[in-house]
Design a protein around this motif. Structure first.
Motif, PDB file in Angstrom:
ATOM      1  N   MET A 178      23.687 -39.468 -13.851  1.00  0.00           N
ATOM      2  CA  MET A 178      24.810 -39.532 -14.667  1.00  0.00           C
ATOM      3  C   MET A 178      24.666 -40.574 -15.853  1.00  0.00           C
ATOM      4  O   MET A 178      23.973 -41.677 -15.669  1.00  0.00           O
ATOM      5  N   HIS A 179      25.118 -40.273 -17.180  1.00  0.00           N
ATOM      6  CA  HIS A 179      24.908 -41.190 -18.312  1.00  0.00           C
ATOM      7  C   HIS A 179      26.260 -41.517 -18.572  1.00  0.00           C
ATOM      8  O   HIS A 179      27.286 -40.587 -18.712  1.00  0.00           O
ATOM      9  N   LEU A 180      26.510 -42.718 -19.148  1.00  0.00           N
ATOM     10  CA  LEU A 180      27.692 -43.166 -19.799  1.00  0.00           C
ATOM     11  C   LEU A 180      27.472 -43.615 -21.220  1.00  0.00           C
ATOM     12  O   LEU A 180      26.512 -44.462 -21.321  1.00  0.00           O
ATOM     13  N   TYR A 181      28.432 -43.533 -22.197  1.00  0.00           N
ATOM     14  CA  TYR A 181      28.439 -43.868 -23.648  1.00  0.00           C
ATOM     15  C   TYR A 181      29.494 -44.549 -23.768  1.00  0.00           C
ATOM     16  O   TYR A 181      30.718 -43.927 -23.723  1.00  0.00           O
ATOM     17  N   VAL A 182      29.663 -45.795 -24.316  1.00  0.00           N
ATOM     18  CA  VAL A 182      30.840 -46.675 -24.793  1.00  0.00           C
ATOM     19  C   VAL A 182      30.672 -46.980 -25.957  1.00  0.00           C
ATOM     20  O   VAL A 182      29.626 -47.949 -26.337  1.00  0.00           O
ATOM     21  N   PRO A 183      31.454 -46.918 -26.990  1.00  0.00           N
ATOM     22  CA  PRO A 183      31.201 -47.179 -28.441  1.00  0.00           C
ATOM     23  C   PRO A 183      31.239 -48.752 -28.417  1.00  0.00           C
ATOM     24  O   PRO A 183      31.689 -49.502 -27.568  1.00  0.00           O
ATOM     25  N   GLY A 235      21.657 -34.976 -19.574  1.00  0.00           N
ATOM     26  CA  GLY A 235      22.691 -35.817 -20.428  1.00  0.00           C
ATOM     27  C   GLY A 235      22.052 -36.273 -21.650  1.00  0.00           C
ATOM     28  O   GLY A 235      22.529 -36.095 -22.820  1.00  0.00           O
ATOM     29  N   PRO A 236      20.805 -36.851 -21.756  1.00  0.00           N
ATOM     30  CA  PRO A 236      20.305 -37.406 -23.040  1.00  0.00           C
ATOM     31  C   PRO A 236      19.871 -36.120 -23.968  1.00  0.00           C
ATOM     32  O   PRO A 236      20.224 -36.390 -25.056  1.00  0.00           O
ATOM     33  N   ALA A 237      19.363 -35.095 -23.496  1.00  0.00           N
ATOM     34  CA  ALA A 237      19.445 -33.869 -24.548  1.00  0.00           C
ATOM     35  C   ALA A 237      20.478 -33.480 -25.156  1.00  0.00           C
ATOM     36  O   ALA A 237      20.711 -33.185 -26.169  1.00  0.00           O
ATOM     37  N   LEU A 280      36.328 -38.475 -22.530  1.00  0.00           N
ATOM     38  CA  LEU A 280      35.939 -37.450 -22.854  1.00  0.00           C
ATOM     39  C   LEU A 280      34.671 -37.230 -21.978  1.00  0.00           C
ATOM     40  O   LEU A 280      33.611 -38.085 -21.805  1.00  0.00           O
ATOM     41  N   VAL A 281      34.828 -35.963 -21.287  1.00  0.00           N
ATOM     42  CA  VAL A 281      33.630 -35.705 -20.350  1.00  0.00           C
ATOM     43  C   VAL A 281      32.876 -34.636 -20.759  1.00  0.00           C
ATOM     44  O   VAL A 281      33.603 -33.635 -21.331  1.00  0.00           O
ATOM     45  N   ALA A 282      31.587 -34.819 -21.076  1.00  0.00           N
ATOM     46  CA  ALA A 282      30.822 -33.766 -21.680  1.00  0.00           C
ATOM     47  C   ALA A 282      29.843 -33.215 -20.605  1.00  0.00           C
ATOM     48  O   ALA A 282      29.162 -33.805 -20.014  1.00  0.00           O
ATOM     49  N   VAL A 283      29.794 -31.863 -20.507  1.00  0.00           N
ATOM     50  CA  VAL A 283      28.694 -31.214 -19.449  1.00  0.00           C
ATOM     51  C   VAL A 283      27.793 -30.332 -19.902  1.00  0.00           C
ATOM     52  O   VAL A 283      28.236 -29.638 -20.968  1.00  0.00           O
ATOM     53  N   HIS A 284      26.566 -30.673 -19.969  1.00  0.00           N
ATOM     54  CA  HIS A 284      25.605 -30.104 -20.385  1.00  0.00           C
ATOM     55  C   HIS A 284      25.475 -28.685 -19.922  1.00  0.00           C
ATOM     56  O   HIS A 284      25.891 -28.344 -18.746  1.00  0.00           O
ATOM     57  N   GLY A 296      21.210 -33.904 -28.961  1.00  0.00           N
ATOM     58  CA  GLY A 296      21.202 -32.579 -29.712  1.00  0.00           C
ATOM     59  C   GLY A 296      22.499 -32.160 -30.176  1.00  0.00           C
ATOM     60  O   GLY A 296      22.535 -31.117 -30.632  1.00  0.00           O
ATOM     61  N   THR A 297      23.471 -33.044 -29.920  1.00  0.00           N
ATOM     62  CA  THR A 297      24.882 -32.907 -30.466  1.00  0.00           C
ATOM     63  C   THR A 297      25.354 -33.959 -31.558  1.00  0.00           C
ATOM     64  O   THR A 297      24.269 -34.750 -31.854  1.00  0.00           O
TER      65      THR A 297
END
Length: 80
Positions: free
Chosen positions: A44-49, A69-71, A59-63, A75-76
């Motif tokens: 699991m990866h998390l990004y917080v601005p 997650g990193p790709a 926002l939950v983004a599923v690859h 890639g987006t």
């Protein structure tokens, strides 16, 4: 009084549209570990601005199936 409130709200809305948000410079994608039993080895990866509102949206983004997650992040447009 209502006219003043409406004018202030209109000005704030106009500024929100005209002033682009700052790009998060120091924030980065971080791996979260220890989030419970993980028999299948999920990651699991998390990004917080850098700047976050007091009650931010989530926002939950599923690859895709064979991705990561990193790709997905790089890639987006999430990275920018």
């Amino acid at each position: 009084m209502r006219g003043i409130v409406k004018a202030v709200l209109a000005a704030v809305a106009a500024l929100a549209v005209l002033v682009p948000p700052a790009v998060a410079q120091a924030a980065s994608l971080q791996e979260v570990t220890g989030f419970g039993a993980n028999p299948s080895g999920l990651r699991m990866h998390l990004y917080v601005p850098d700047r976050v509102a007091s009650r931010p949206a989530l926002l939950v983004a599923v690859h895709y199936c064979t991705g990561s997650g990193p790709a997905f992040y790089s890639g987006t447009e999430f990275a920018s």
